[in-house]
Design a protein around this motif. Sequence first.
Motif, mmCIF file in Angstrom:
data_model
loop_
_atom_site.group_PDB
_atom_site.id
_atom_site.type_symbol
_atom_site.label_atom_id
_atom_site.label_comp_id
_atom_site.label_asym_id
_atom_site.label_seq_id
_atom_site.Cartn_x
_atom_site.Cartn_y
_atom_site.Cartn_z
ATOM 1 N N ARG A 13 -37.288 23.111 -70.510
ATOM 2 C CA ARG A 13 -37.271 21.724 -71.009
ATOM 3 C C ARG A 13 -35.890 21.376 -71.576
ATOM 4 N NH1 ARG A 13 -37.501 18.350 -75.289
ATOM 5 N NH2 ARG A 13 -37.545 19.879 -76.962
ATOM 6 N N ARG A 62 -33.214 21.246 -68.708
ATOM 7 C CA ARG A 62 -33.330 20.046 -67.869
ATOM 8 C C ARG A 62 -32.759 18.827 -68.586
ATOM 9 N NH1 ARG A 62 -39.023 22.171 -65.699
ATOM 10 N NH2 ARG A 62 -38.314 23.014 -63.704
ATOM 11 N N GLU A 63 -32.912 18.814 -69.915
ATOM 12 C CA GLU A 63 -32.320 17.727 -70.720
ATOM 13 C C GLU A 63 -30.786 17.802 -70.636
ATOM 14 O OE1 GLU A 63 -32.924 14.299 -72.336
ATOM 15 O OE2 GLU A 63 -34.669 15.611 -72.065
ATOM 16 N N THR A 64 -30.261 19.035 -70.739
ATOM 17 C CA THR A 64 -28.807 19.230 -70.600
ATOM 18 C C THR A 64 -28.331 18.753 -69.236
ATOM 19 O OG1 THR A 64 -28.926 21.188 -72.007
ATOM 20 C CG2 THR A 64 -26.922 20.919 -70.721
ATOM 21 N N LEU A 65 -29.074 19.145 -68.190
ATOM 22 C CA LEU A 65 -28.702 18.761 -66.821
ATOM 23 C C LEU A 65 -28.693 17.250 -66.648
ATOM 24 C CD1 LEU A 65 -30.405 21.237 -64.303
ATOM 25 C CD2 LEU A 65 -27.970 20.739 -64.564
ATOM 26 N N LYS A 66 -29.722 16.606 -67.183
ATOM 27 C CA LYS A 66 -29.828 15.149 -67.071
ATOM 28 C C LYS A 66 -28.612 14.482 -67.729
ATOM 29 C CE LYS A 66 -32.893 12.720 -69.495
ATOM 30 N NZ LYS A 66 -34.226 12.313 -69.990
ATOM 31 N N MET A 67 -28.270 14.955 -68.922
ATOM 32 C CA MET A 67 -27.145 14.366 -69.654
ATOM 33 C C MET A 67 -25.803 14.701 -69.000
ATOM 34 S SD MET A 67 -28.180 14.792 -73.658
ATOM 35 C CE MET A 67 -26.885 13.689 -74.223
ATOM 36 N N ASN A 72 -25.212 15.515 -65.850
ATOM 37 C CA ASN A 72 -25.076 14.810 -64.562
ATOM 38 C C ASN A 72 -24.712 13.342 -64.769
ATOM 39 O OD1 ASN A 72 -25.544 16.916 -62.797
ATOM 40 N ND2 ASN A 72 -27.769 16.692 -62.868
ATOM 41 N N ALA A 73 -25.250 12.749 -65.826
ATOM 42 C CA ALA A 73 -24.990 11.318 -66.094
ATOM 43 C C ALA A 73 -23.513 11.059 -66.370
ATOM 44 C CB ALA A 73 -25.835 10.847 -67.274
ATOM 45 N N THR A 103 -23.124 21.479 -66.538
ATOM 46 C CA THR A 103 -24.020 21.483 -65.377
ATOM 47 C C THR A 103 -24.092 22.885 -64.778
ATOM 48 O OG1 THR A 103 -23.477 19.175 -64.883
ATOM 49 C CG2 THR A 103 -24.431 20.453 -63.097
#
Length: 598
Positions: free
Chosen positions: A465, A468-473, A475-476, A483
């Motif tokens: 969890r 995935r939050e790190t990845l979302k941020m 990638n943005a 990443t």
Amino acid sequence: MAASTEASEPWYLALLGFAEHFRTSSPPKIRLCVHCLQAVFQFKPPPRVEARTHLQLGSVLYRHTKNSELAQTHLEKAWFISQQISQFEDVKFEAASILSEFYCQQNLVDSAKPVLRKAIQISQQTPYWHCRLLFQLAQLHALEKDLVSACDLLGVGAEYARVMGSEYTRALFLLSKGMLLLMERKLSEVHPLLTLCGTIVENWQGNPIQKESLRVFFLVLQVTHYLDAGQVKSVKPCLKQLQQCIQTISTLHDDEILPTNPAALFHWLPKEHMCVLVYLVTVMHSMQAGYLEKAQKYTDKALMQLEKLKMLDSSPILSIFQVILLEHIIMCRLVTGHKATALQEISQVCQLCQQSPRLFTNHAAQLHTLLGLYCISVNCMDNAEAQFTAALQMTTHQELWTFIVTNLASVYIREGNRHQELYSLLERINPDHNFPVSSHCLRAAAFYIRGLLSFFQGRYNEAKRFLRETLKMSNAEDLNRLTACSLVLLGHIFFVLGNHRESNNMVVPAMQLASKIPDMSVQLWSSALLKDLNKACGNTMDAHEAAQMHQNFSQQLLQDHIAACSLPEHNLISWTDGLPPVQFQPQNGPATSLASLL
């Protein structure tokens, strides 16, 4: 040292001519210049000549000798005498300006302030000096970290420039105020101010170099604001504009017509300094985004330019640029697996800071932070903790504090037995609740640290969890390093859980991204995972290829590790207090564990 109309006596012109000849000789003959100027007093000159000569003597002694007592005496006399003389503005206010500068250099700031205040009070009919003295007093307050007083003075200057009809100087005052508000993190005040500045800059029609330099100032503030917020992708349009702007400036000639308005006789920075500054913010962007080869390229260009400039120019801002560039490239070197070079550059920063107490005061926390990062890279965790702890005690800068705490938390996670200290730190950088700064990048990193801890504790769903939050941020905002780190850790989790296909889907792009950055540690980690993954899936050839890659990365890191730990500068890891040591004793060899690398 031009002679004035009331002092056209042949003896005065002769002495002044000789003094100027000796001052401008190559090399300057300062002692003879001083003798010629002192001889003026033998002729019992009128007050104007007396005041001007005291100013000339004080300036020469201050700029070219170590005789500070005599310099102070002459400058004080010049300021005192010139105040009694009407229509003598240039000598009067130059004396006040140089005397205040002298006091500040001697750490007599409380003596400088009343001189500047008095000069500001009596210079309102002399626009150039009134603006210049306001800038000088604002800078003095800013150096003392009294940003409220500095902002107030810049506001007064902006209104005065508006009344005097100089929108150019008004913009300079407002942009300077915006810079201080950014430093204070007063974002609600920064946004309307920058909007106003943008309008003034675009609407102002005047000297092309002045207009473009205002645009550079404005865009530098915008770019650094985005980078402070960790918004690496969002900043790209502004950064591109800034780079185009500096190209335009480099094609313009300096011999433009001087402004007719005396309130507009200012330059923000020489264009050569602006070029270095644009290189610097480009390096900052490249490092945050994970384009480390690009960061290296622009650092090399900037440092070459700085070396040329420093041969001709002793401006302190050049050393500040140099230190900030080195701080960024050191972090890049640690990522790309060049620890020995990073350590030598840390030593270079130490030497620059030894030459300037103010530089050391402003960069001591960063220096200890870099040493902490180096200690992590050579697996000296106790030293890393000591360096980060020292750095935390030296900074009030919230972003730097958060960066240090995040890295210190990673040290505690690796040590595995510092639970109480770790949980105390994590509570202060909780990305889900009351995160201390607005930085997108640091918040994403805080999620990664949580994911790393959950992984080590075997709480894999919770780790997924957070990651995935790190990845979302990341990638943005194109935060490539975060990443890559998140992908490889997720790949490791899926491998442990036996989900080989999902693990492969994470590790392969992690490896590709790490190769592009290049991030040596993530490449090492990814190649080890690929070897185990392919072995588990029965892909013998791929497993062998991955094993070979892992061996190559291990060898490179091992050789660099031994080289770094063998350097005499490696002893810097034990320095946590006071000024950095001047000399280093050579090491007998690395005294640190290589287990974490292999």
